[in-house]
Design a protein around this motif. Structure first.
Motif, PDB file in Angstrom:
ATOM      1  N   GLU A  54       0.966  -1.381  -0.034  1.00 44.76           N
ATOM      2  CA  GLU A  54       0.041  -0.050   0.027  1.00 44.76           C
ATOM      3  C   GLU A  54       1.031   1.356   0.116  1.00 44.76           C
ATOM      4  O   GLU A  54       1.503   1.505   0.957  1.00 44.76           O
ATOM      5  CB  GLU A  54      -0.872   0.032   1.374  1.00 44.76           C
ATOM      6  CG  GLU A  54      -2.091  -1.036   1.345  1.00 44.76           C
ATOM      7  CD  GLU A  54      -2.864  -1.103   2.291  1.00 44.76           C
ATOM      8  OE1 GLU A  54      -2.508  -0.564   3.420  1.00 44.76           O
ATOM      9  OE2 GLU A  54      -4.004  -1.704   2.577  1.00 44.76           O
ATOM     10  N   ASN A  55       0.946   2.085  -1.135  1.00 44.49           N
ATOM     11  CA  ASN A  55       1.864   2.885  -1.342  1.00 44.49           C
ATOM     12  C   ASN A  55       3.240   2.893  -0.939  1.00 44.49           C
ATOM     13  O   ASN A  55       3.872   3.362   0.042  1.00 44.49           O
ATOM     14  CB  ASN A  55       1.084   4.145  -0.300  1.00 44.49           C
ATOM     15  CG  ASN A  55      -0.033   4.701  -1.301  1.00 44.49           C
ATOM     16  OD1 ASN A  55       0.085   5.246  -2.305  1.00 44.49           O
ATOM     17  ND2 ASN A  55      -1.048   4.582  -0.631  1.00 44.49           N
ATOM     18  N   PHE A  56       3.828   1.804  -1.277  1.00 42.89           N
ATOM     19  CA  PHE A  56       5.101   1.301  -1.259  1.00 42.89           C
ATOM     20  C   PHE A  56       5.520   1.103   0.340  1.00 42.89           C
ATOM     21  O   PHE A  56       6.687   1.260   0.962  1.00 42.89           O
ATOM     22  CB  PHE A  56       6.286   2.368  -1.825  1.00 42.89           C
ATOM     23  CG  PHE A  56       5.709   2.663  -3.062  1.00 42.89           C
ATOM     24  CD1 PHE A  56       5.961   1.799  -4.000  1.00 42.89           C
ATOM     25  CD2 PHE A  56       5.539   4.191  -3.352  1.00 42.89           C
ATOM     26  CE1 PHE A  56       5.305   2.390  -5.368  1.00 42.89           C
ATOM     27  CE2 PHE A  56       4.987   4.560  -4.554  1.00 42.89           C
ATOM     28  CZ  PHE A  56       4.955   3.447  -5.800  1.00 42.89           C
ATOM     29  N   ARG A  57       4.414   0.355   1.026  1.00 41.22           N
ATOM     30  CA  ARG A  57       4.703  -0.130   2.182  1.00 41.22           C
ATOM     31  C   ARG A  57       4.309  -1.547   2.404  1.00 41.22           C
ATOM     32  O   ARG A  57       3.228  -2.052   1.813  1.00 41.22           O
ATOM     33  CB  ARG A  57       3.858   0.674   3.270  1.00 41.22           C
ATOM     34  CG  ARG A  57       4.301   2.190   3.448  1.00 41.22           C
ATOM     35  CD  ARG A  57       5.657   2.469   4.215  1.00 41.22           C
ATOM     36  NE  ARG A  57       5.944   3.927   4.152  1.00 41.22           N
ATOM     37  CZ  ARG A  57       6.485   4.502   3.028  1.00 41.22           C
ATOM     38  NH1 ARG A  57       6.964   4.117   2.268  1.00 41.22           N
ATOM     39  NH2 ARG A  57       7.074   5.681   3.548  1.00 41.22           N
ATOM     40  N   TRP A  58       5.038  -2.366   3.036  1.00 45.68           N
ATOM     41  CA  TRP A  58       4.832  -3.769   3.211  1.00 45.68           C
ATOM     42  C   TRP A  58       4.718  -4.098   4.662  1.00 45.68           C
ATOM     43  O   TRP A  58       5.454  -3.645   5.606  1.00 45.68           O
ATOM     44  CB  TRP A  58       5.777  -4.597   2.417  1.00 45.68           C
ATOM     45  CG  TRP A  58       5.920  -4.395   0.980  1.00 45.68           C
ATOM     46  CD1 TRP A  58       5.464  -5.376  -0.078  1.00 45.68           C
ATOM     47  CD2 TRP A  58       6.652  -3.481   0.339  1.00 45.68           C
ATOM     48  NE1 TRP A  58       5.702  -4.772  -1.282  1.00 45.68           N
ATOM     49  CE2 TRP A  58       6.260  -3.778  -1.188  1.00 45.68           C
ATOM     50  CE3 TRP A  58       7.182  -2.296   0.396  1.00 45.68           C
ATOM     51  CZ2 TRP A  58       6.929  -3.068  -2.254  1.00 45.68           C
ATOM     52  CZ3 TRP A  58       7.674  -1.257  -0.492  1.00 45.68           C
ATOM     53  CH2 TRP A  58       7.503  -1.785  -1.911  1.00 45.68           C
ATOM     54  N   LYS A  62       7.202 -11.116  12.659  1.00 46.15           N
ATOM     55  CA  LYS A  62       7.992 -11.998  13.502  1.00 46.15           C
ATOM     56  C   LYS A  62       7.443 -12.035  14.852  1.00 46.15           C
ATOM     57  O   LYS A  62       6.997 -11.284  15.357  1.00 46.15           O
ATOM     58  CB  LYS A  62       9.313 -11.205  13.415  1.00 46.15           C
ATOM     59  CG  LYS A  62      10.448 -11.909  13.837  1.00 46.15           C
ATOM     60  CD  LYS A  62      11.874 -11.539  13.596  1.00 46.15           C
ATOM     61  CE  LYS A  62      12.960 -12.297  14.165  1.00 46.15           C
ATOM     62  NZ  LYS A  62      13.211 -13.320  13.106  1.00 46.15           N
ATOM     63  N   ASN A  63       7.715 -13.462  15.212  1.00 47.38           N
ATOM     64  CA  ASN A  63       7.251 -13.941  16.660  1.00 47.38           C
ATOM     65  C   ASN A  63       5.810 -13.313  16.904  1.00 47.38           C
ATOM     66  O   ASN A  63       5.348 -12.714  17.766  1.00 47.38           O
ATOM     67  CB  ASN A  63       8.040 -13.117  17.774  1.00 47.38           C
ATOM     68  CG  ASN A  63       9.622 -13.540  17.527  1.00 47.38           C
ATOM     69  OD1 ASN A  63       9.889 -14.848  17.181  1.00 47.38           O
ATOM     70  ND2 ASN A  63      10.421 -12.698  17.868  1.00 47.38           N
ATOM     71  N   HIS A  64       4.969 -13.626  15.842  1.00 51.28           N
ATOM     72  CA  HIS A  64       3.438 -13.469  15.975  1.00 51.28           C
ATOM     73  C   HIS A  64       3.247 -11.806  15.921  1.00 51.28           C
ATOM     74  O   HIS A  64       2.021 -11.429  16.602  1.00 51.28           O
ATOM     75  CB  HIS A  64       2.918 -14.167  17.077  1.00 51.28           C
ATOM     76  CG  HIS A  64       3.019 -15.598  17.036  1.00 51.28           C
ATOM     77  ND1 HIS A  64       2.577 -16.480  15.848  1.00 51.28           N
ATOM     78  CD2 HIS A  64       3.910 -16.500  17.651  1.00 51.28           C
ATOM     79  CE1 HIS A  64       2.921 -17.745  16.025  1.00 51.28           C
ATOM     80  NE2 HIS A  64       3.778 -17.447  17.059  1.00 51.28           N
ATOM     81  N   LYS A  65       4.129 -11.187  15.715  1.00 48.48           N
ATOM     82  CA  LYS A  65       3.794  -9.425  15.731  1.00 48.48           C
ATOM     83  C   LYS A  65       3.848  -9.084  14.232  1.00 48.48           C
ATOM     84  O   LYS A  65       4.351  -9.777  13.350  1.00 48.48           O
ATOM     85  CB  LYS A  65       4.701  -8.936  16.470  1.00 48.48           C
ATOM     86  CG  LYS A  65       4.577  -9.290  17.996  1.00 48.48           C
ATOM     87  CD  LYS A  65       3.315  -8.915  18.580  1.00 48.48           C
ATOM     88  CE  LYS A  65       3.170  -8.976  20.165  1.00 48.48           C
ATOM     89  NZ  LYS A  65       1.824  -8.306  20.621  1.00 48.48           N
ATOM     90  N   VAL A  66       3.350  -7.983  14.078  1.00 45.96           N
ATOM     91  CA  VAL A  66       3.562  -7.135  12.717  1.00 45.96           C
ATOM     92  C   VAL A  66       3.988  -5.757  12.590  1.00 45.96           C
ATOM     93  O   VAL A  66       3.899  -5.223  13.608  1.00 45.96           O
ATOM     94  CB  VAL A  66       2.185  -7.303  11.741  1.00 45.96           C
ATOM     95  CG1 VAL A  66       1.021  -6.707  12.759  1.00 45.96           C
ATOM     96  CG2 VAL A  66       2.218  -6.937  10.543  1.00 45.96           C
ATOM     97  N   GLY A  67       4.769  -5.351  11.655  1.00 46.67           N
ATOM     98  CA  GLY A  67       5.180  -4.281  11.320  1.00 46.67           C
ATOM     99  C   GLY A  67       5.456  -3.810  10.014  1.00 46.67           C
ATOM    100  O   GLY A  67       4.607  -4.536   9.150  1.00 46.67           O
ATOM    101  N   ILE A  68       5.780  -2.639   9.736  1.00 46.10           N
ATOM    102  CA  ILE A  68       5.676  -2.062   8.447  1.00 46.10           C
ATOM    103  C   ILE A  68       7.199  -1.674   7.736  1.00 46.10           C
ATOM    104  O   ILE A  68       7.962  -0.903   8.569  1.00 46.10           O
ATOM    105  CB  ILE A  68       4.575  -0.562   8.177  1.00 46.10           C
ATOM    106  CG1 ILE A  68       3.252  -1.045   8.482  1.00 46.10           C
ATOM    107  CG2 ILE A  68       4.677   0.106   7.015  1.00 46.10           C
ATOM    108  CD1 ILE A  68       2.676  -2.000   7.722  1.00 46.10           C
ATOM    109  N   ILE A  69       7.441  -1.981   6.669  1.00 48.58           N
ATOM    110  CA  ILE A  69       8.608  -1.370   6.236  1.00 48.58           C
ATOM    111  C   ILE A  69       8.342  -0.737   4.704  1.00 48.58           C
ATOM    112  O   ILE A  69       7.274  -0.804   4.141  1.00 48.58           O
ATOM    113  CB  ILE A  69       9.747  -2.586   5.890  1.00 48.58           C
ATOM    114  CG1 ILE A  69       9.135  -3.543   4.771  1.00 48.58           C
ATOM    115  CG2 ILE A  69       9.853  -3.400   6.939  1.00 48.58           C
ATOM    116  CD1 ILE A  69       9.955  -4.788   4.223  1.00 48.58           C
ATOM    117  N   ASN A  70       9.574   0.121   4.514  1.00 47.76           N
ATOM    118  CA  ASN A  70       9.221   0.679   3.074  1.00 47.76           C
ATOM    119  C   ASN A  70      10.176   0.176   2.278  1.00 47.76           C
ATOM    120  O   ASN A  70      10.607  -1.079   2.327  1.00 47.76           O
ATOM    121  CB  ASN A  70       9.899   2.342   3.234  1.00 47.76           C
ATOM    122  CG  ASN A  70      11.305   2.488   3.747  1.00 47.76           C
ATOM    123  OD1 ASN A  70      12.190   1.561   3.788  1.00 47.76           O
ATOM    124  ND2 ASN A  70      11.624   3.659   4.328  1.00 47.76           N
TER     125      ASN A  70
END
Length: 453
Positions: A54-58, A62-70
């Protein structure tokens, strides 16, 4: 003029060549991203990654948690959240709802926390300017609370909101103290005071407004009296007493029957047809047509001893292919009365190979035990060898590239995806997700494998 056209062609070619993609890449049990050529650009360190952007974010996990990278792999939101939900604002900007341990927060595209993780529920309000300058939110801290309207500094603008309904241009219908009114969020003021028993969209199922009420968009009721409003919430007088008095039965104008045609999912696109052995008929003509529907050609099958060959005609000349095959299977469309002109399946030493009619040679060795059209993805052949599968695409995507060819070394095809390029041209690149020994193996349409074991 010619120099200008040549420059434009070169520029278009360079732009097409330079377009890149973030493609999920697996190394062992960890995931990162690679470019179109298989070069790792974001090191595999996550348990899983989301191929959709979504607008160059993925999203990364890890360890059942989620984050956002560019695009560069920088963690704009650390991998600390139970869930992250994208909130598209417009085609080039989006924000994120954050969830952790039963609480909600809100962040912008670059990971800046706008509202901390302390709310039971958050809903960002909408207006015609996408709220890029002034941000407003409807929030409640606990399940039993009423909603409050707050700004990005968490200053309360309005409280005690029991129910709400979004309309257009930042107008909201709010229910406060059991009464409804209309509030302009961008202007931070009431447009219609909260004094009505109901305030609803002007509609009645199965009916249409009478001609004199065509410009009415909302209606309200107070003390059993009806009040009508335009799209801009201007009040229009009326003395009618029932909602049905404003409506009449719908009347459809005449339409072409083609407007009601339903485009169904046609399923398997083609099938193969033996033209040898018992099916061989001397002088039989097989009419072909490619994807451009223009260059109609003809195939004849010839027999010399126990072997078969082909004669191919473009309407002007005939090209004679040697009789060297034990069997020939022509590929045919299920929905048009033609055979595919570019490829056929040929058999030698009891094994099958793909034959390029135009190049007069096989694509790869004779090694397939069997083949069939894929039941779901049209124009794809499933190639089978020793209980393993691969894919061959009869036509390249949008007819711009060579057909997909993936050797049979996988257990099954789990899925298929078109990834968007890392620019606003949004060119597309096909990635196939195979399974092999219980692991997911991404493979591009260019045949490059995006995994390591």
């Amino acid at each position: 003029m010619k120099k200008g056209i040549l420059f434009l062609i070169l520029l278009t070619s360079i732009n097409s060549y330079c377009q890149n993609f973030n493609i999920p890449y697996r190394k062992g049990n960890l995931w990162g991203f690679a470019d179109k050529n298989g070069k790792v650009i974001i090191s595999p360190k996550y348990d899983s990654v989301d191929s959709r952007m979504e607008n160059f974010r993925w999203k990364v996990y890890k360890n059942h948690k989620v984050g956002i990278i560019n695009t560069a792999g920088e963690e704009r939101l650390a991998v600390l959240y139970d869930s992250i939900e994208g909130n598209p604002v417009h085609s080039r900007y989006n924000e994120f709802y954050l969830y952790n341990e039963g609480k909600m927060g809100y962040a912008d595209l670059n990971g800046k926390i706008i509202l901390p993780l302390k709310y039971y529920h958050i809903e960002k309000t909408r207006d015609v300017n996408f709220n890029l300058d002034a941000l407003f939110f409807l929030v409640k801290t606990n399940a039993q609370d009423n909603y409050c309207l707050i700004d990005k500094e968490e200053a309360v603008l309005l409280s005690g909101i029991e129910e709400f309904e979004s309309d257009h241009r930042g107008f909201y219908k709010f229910k406060i103290n059991s009464k409804w009114g209309v509030y302009s969020v961008p202007e931070k003021k009431w447009i219609i005071p909260a004094v009505y028993d109901t305030f609803k969209r002007f509609e009645l199922e199965g009916q249409q407004p009478k001609k004199e009420f065509e410009n009415i968009h909302h209606y309200a009721v107070k003390n059993k009296a009806f009040y009508l409003f335009s799209i801009e919430y201007l009040m229009i007088p009326s003395k009618l007493k029932k909602l049905s008095d404003f409506f009449e039965l719908k009347k459809d104008s005449n339409r072409n029957v083609m407007e009601y045609m339903v485009h169904d999912d046609r399923g398997v696109e083609g099938h193969y047809e033996s033209v040898c052995g018992e099916k061989f008929q001397e002088g039989n003509r097989y009419e072909t047509n490619g994807i451009d529907w223009i260059d109609i050609k003809t195939i004849w099958i010839k027999k010399e001893g126990k072997l078969y060959g082909m004669v191919f005609s473009n309407g002007r000349t005939n090209i004679d292919y040697p009789a060297e095959f034990e069997d020939i299977q022509l590929l045919k469309s299920n929905y048009q009365n033609y055979y595919y002109k570019d490829f056929a399946m040929v058999k030698k030493h009891d094994k099958w190979a793909i034959y390029s009619i135009n190049e007069r040679k096989t694509i790869g060795p004779y090694e397939y035990d069997s083949f069939d059209f894929h039941i779901k993805y049209t124009d794809y052949l499933v190639l089978k060898k020793e209980n393993q599968m691969g894919l061959f695409q009869i036509y390249g995507y949008r007819n711009r590239e060579k057909p997909v060819f993936i050797a049979p070394e996988y257990d099954a095809l789990k899925g298929y995806e078109l990834l968007k390029s890392l620019d606003y041209n949004y060119d597309l690149f096909e990635v196939f997700y195979f399974s092999k020994k219980g692991k997911i193996c991404p493979v591009g349409r260019n045949g490059i494998s995006y995994y390591e074991d």
